[in-house]
Design a protein around this motif. Sequence first.
Motif, PDB file in Angstrom:
ATOM      1  N   VAL A 128       0.852  -1.185   0.000  1.00  0.00           N
ATOM      2  CA  VAL A 128       0.000   0.000   0.000  1.00  0.00           C
ATOM      3  C   VAL A 128       0.888   1.235   0.000  1.00  0.00           C
ATOM      4  CG1 VAL A 128      -1.876   1.221   1.141  1.00  0.00           C
ATOM      5  CG2 VAL A 128      -1.743  -1.268   1.297  1.00  0.00           C
ATOM      6  N   ALA A 129       0.689   2.140  -0.946  1.00  0.00           N
ATOM      7  CA  ALA A 129       1.479   3.363  -1.019  1.00  0.00           C
ATOM      8  C   ALA A 129       1.266   4.216   0.227  1.00  0.00           C
ATOM      9  CB  ALA A 129       1.107   4.157  -2.270  1.00  0.00           C
ATOM     10  N   SER A 130       2.272   4.978   0.584  1.00  0.00           N
ATOM     11  CA  SER A 130       2.216   5.820   1.776  1.00  0.00           C
ATOM     12  C   SER A 130       1.043   6.798   1.707  1.00  0.00           C
ATOM     13  CB  SER A 130       3.530   6.602   1.908  1.00  0.00           C
ATOM     14  OG  SER A 130       3.487   7.472   3.012  1.00  0.00           O
ATOM     15  N   GLY A 131       0.287   6.865   2.802  1.00  0.00           N
ATOM     16  CA  GLY A 131      -0.828   7.795   2.891  1.00  0.00           C
ATOM     17  C   GLY A 131      -2.085   7.342   2.172  1.00  0.00           C
ATOM     18  N   ILE A 132      -2.100   6.115   1.661  1.00  0.00           N
ATOM     19  CA  ILE A 132      -3.237   5.598   0.897  1.00  0.00           C
ATOM     20  C   ILE A 132      -4.059   4.644   1.753  1.00  0.00           C
ATOM     21  CG2 ILE A 132      -3.892   4.147  -1.068  1.00  0.00           C
ATOM     22  CD1 ILE A 132      -2.970   6.931  -1.844  1.00  0.00           C
ATOM     23  N   GLU A 133      -5.373   4.707   1.605  1.00  0.00           N
ATOM     24  CA  GLU A 133      -6.266   3.748   2.240  1.00  0.00           C
ATOM     25  C   GLU A 133      -6.760   2.775   1.175  1.00  0.00           C
ATOM     26  OE1 GLU A 133      -9.400   5.623   4.399  1.00  0.00           O
ATOM     27  OE2 GLU A 133      -8.097   6.176   6.069  1.00  0.00           O
ATOM     28  N   HIS A 134      -6.339   1.548   1.292  1.00  0.00           N
ATOM     29  CA  HIS A 134      -6.697   0.492   0.341  1.00  0.00           C
ATOM     30  C   HIS A 134      -8.073  -0.054   0.714  1.00  0.00           C
ATOM     31  CE1 HIS A 134      -6.227  -2.771  -2.432  1.00  0.00           C
ATOM     32  NE2 HIS A 134      -4.908  -2.674  -2.530  1.00  0.00           N
ATOM     33  N   ARG A 135      -8.959  -0.246  -0.278  1.00  0.00           N
ATOM     34  CA  ARG A 135     -10.283  -0.815  -0.015  1.00  0.00           C
ATOM     35  C   ARG A 135     -10.270  -2.343  -0.013  1.00  0.00           C
ATOM     36  NH1 ARG A 135     -12.525   2.486  -4.423  1.00  0.00           N
ATOM     37  NH2 ARG A 135     -12.790   0.459  -5.445  1.00  0.00           N
ATOM     38  N   TYR A 136      -9.235  -2.931  -0.650  1.00  0.00           N
ATOM     39  CA  TYR A 136      -9.143  -4.385  -0.767  1.00  0.00           C
ATOM     40  C   TYR A 136     -10.404  -4.984  -1.383  1.00  0.00           C
ATOM     41  CZ  TYR A 136      -4.954  -3.905   2.023  1.00  0.00           C
ATOM     42  OH  TYR A 136      -3.700  -3.535   2.464  1.00  0.00           O
ATOM     43  N   ASP A 137     -10.820  -4.415  -2.509  1.00  0.00           N
ATOM     44  CA  ASP A 137     -11.876  -5.049  -3.288  1.00  0.00           C
ATOM     45  C   ASP A 137     -11.461  -6.490  -3.608  1.00  0.00           C
ATOM     46  OD1 ASP A 137     -12.772  -2.476  -3.186  1.00  0.00           O
ATOM     47  OD2 ASP A 137     -12.618  -2.093  -5.328  1.00  0.00           O
ATOM     48  N   SER A 138     -10.179  -6.676  -3.878  1.00  0.00           N
ATOM     49  CA  SER A 138      -9.575  -8.000  -4.040  1.00  0.00           C
ATOM     50  C   SER A 138      -8.243  -7.987  -3.305  1.00  0.00           C
ATOM     51  CB  SER A 138      -9.327  -8.341  -5.512  1.00  0.00           C
ATOM     52  OG  SER A 138     -10.543  -8.412  -6.234  1.00  0.00           O
ATOM     53  N   TYR A 139      -7.886  -9.128  -2.716  1.00  0.00           N
ATOM     54  CA  TYR A 139      -6.589  -9.245  -2.044  1.00  0.00           C
ATOM     55  C   TYR A 139      -5.648  -9.974  -3.001  1.00  0.00           C
ATOM     56  CZ  TYR A 139      -3.172  -9.781   1.673  1.00  0.00           C
ATOM     57  OH  TYR A 139      -2.026  -9.702   2.448  1.00  0.00           O
ATOM     58  N   VAL A 140      -4.854  -9.186  -3.719  1.00  0.00           N
ATOM     59  CA  VAL A 140      -4.054  -9.724  -4.815  1.00  0.00           C
ATOM     60  C   VAL A 140      -2.602  -9.840  -4.378  1.00  0.00           C
ATOM     61  CG1 VAL A 140      -3.261  -9.348  -7.174  1.00  0.00           C
ATOM     62  CG2 VAL A 140      -5.625  -8.832  -6.549  1.00  0.00           C
ATOM     63  N   VAL A 141      -2.107 -11.071  -4.422  1.00  0.00           N
ATOM     64  CA  VAL A 141      -0.720 -11.361  -4.047  1.00  0.00           C
ATOM     65  C   VAL A 141       0.054 -11.754  -5.298  1.00  0.00           C
ATOM     66  CG1 VAL A 141      -1.427 -12.129  -1.750  1.00  0.00           C
ATOM     67  CG2 VAL A 141      -1.184 -13.813  -3.587  1.00  0.00           C
ATOM     68  N   ARG A 142       1.372 -11.764  -5.166  1.00  0.00           N
ATOM     69  CA  ARG A 142       2.229 -12.310  -6.216  1.00  0.00           C
ATOM     70  C   ARG A 142       2.755 -13.665  -5.754  1.00  0.00           C
ATOM     71  NH1 ARG A 142       4.282  -8.755 -10.300  1.00  0.00           N
ATOM     72  NH2 ARG A 142       3.787  -6.556  -9.937  1.00  0.00           N
ATOM     73  N   VAL A 143       2.771 -14.608  -6.667  1.00  0.00           N
ATOM     74  CA  VAL A 143       3.317 -15.932  -6.369  1.00  0.00           C
ATOM     75  C   VAL A 143       4.753 -15.968  -6.885  1.00  0.00           C
ATOM     76  CG1 VAL A 143       3.102 -18.406  -6.754  1.00  0.00           C
ATOM     77  CG2 VAL A 143       1.043 -16.986  -6.544  1.00  0.00           C
ATOM     78  N   PRO A 144       5.744 -16.072  -5.986  1.00  0.00           N
ATOM     79  CA  PRO A 144       7.131 -16.084  -6.444  1.00  0.00           C
ATOM     80  C   PRO A 144       7.447 -17.363  -7.196  1.00  0.00           C
ATOM     81  CG  PRO A 144       7.023 -16.580  -4.104  1.00  0.00           C
ATOM     82  CD  PRO A 144       5.631 -16.226  -4.531  1.00  0.00           C
TER      83      PRO A 144
END
Length: 230
Positions: A128-144
């Motif tokens: 999450v970028a600094s000062g931003i409020e994420h709504r998390y419409d989707s919780y998207v991760v990266r798979v290494p």
Amino acid sequence: MRTEEKLVAAGVRAGSEVIVPSFATAGAAVAVRNVGALPVFADIDPTTFCLDPAAVAGALTPRTAAVVPVPLFGHPADLSGLRQVAFDRAVPVVEHDECAPDFPDITRRRSNAAYLAARLSGVVPPTVASGIEHRYDSYVVRVPGNGRPDRDAFARALRARGVRCHVPVQTPVHRLPSFVRCTRVPWLPETERAADECLALPIGEVSSRRELQRLVSVCNALGGLLPAAA
């Protein structure tokens, strides 16, 4: 106001170029095409998944009539950065709005997201970028690992263990058949990498701490079987 109406009000006309993201739904690009303009695709910021102002700066031409960012997965686009880039060309920034969940649902999603971010190790949680409020419409991760093959194998293994998950952007918009023939085909490395690595986990459907604990346990166990990203 619909995006098409915003574009017309901003002075976009037939034959104009409008910069949009490719790692998103096709809605913004469709809106541009509906007013007779040409979608021009720019790359994303790898942490926010939204339009990268530096990439937009490289895509600007004398024909650019607007920039249309899309808030993706609940993370707002960098409107300030995009407006700074567009200012010298007097190009308007016209945000394409996506439907947001109700506030009580956002509160629960943020709580679930915080729990996962503190405990997941088998995948890379969203940033999450600094000062931003994420709504998390989707919780998207990266798979290494090695991109799409490892991501798809990871998703199959999750589903086999009863964890619902999905690939949030199956095909970037610039590679969809309805757009590939009518636009310049750019090289968008961060867009392609995100399309190969991203997976949406089911925090909206999770209703108990026990379910969250199981999700973490399964992800972390499976993640240990994949090679770490270089």
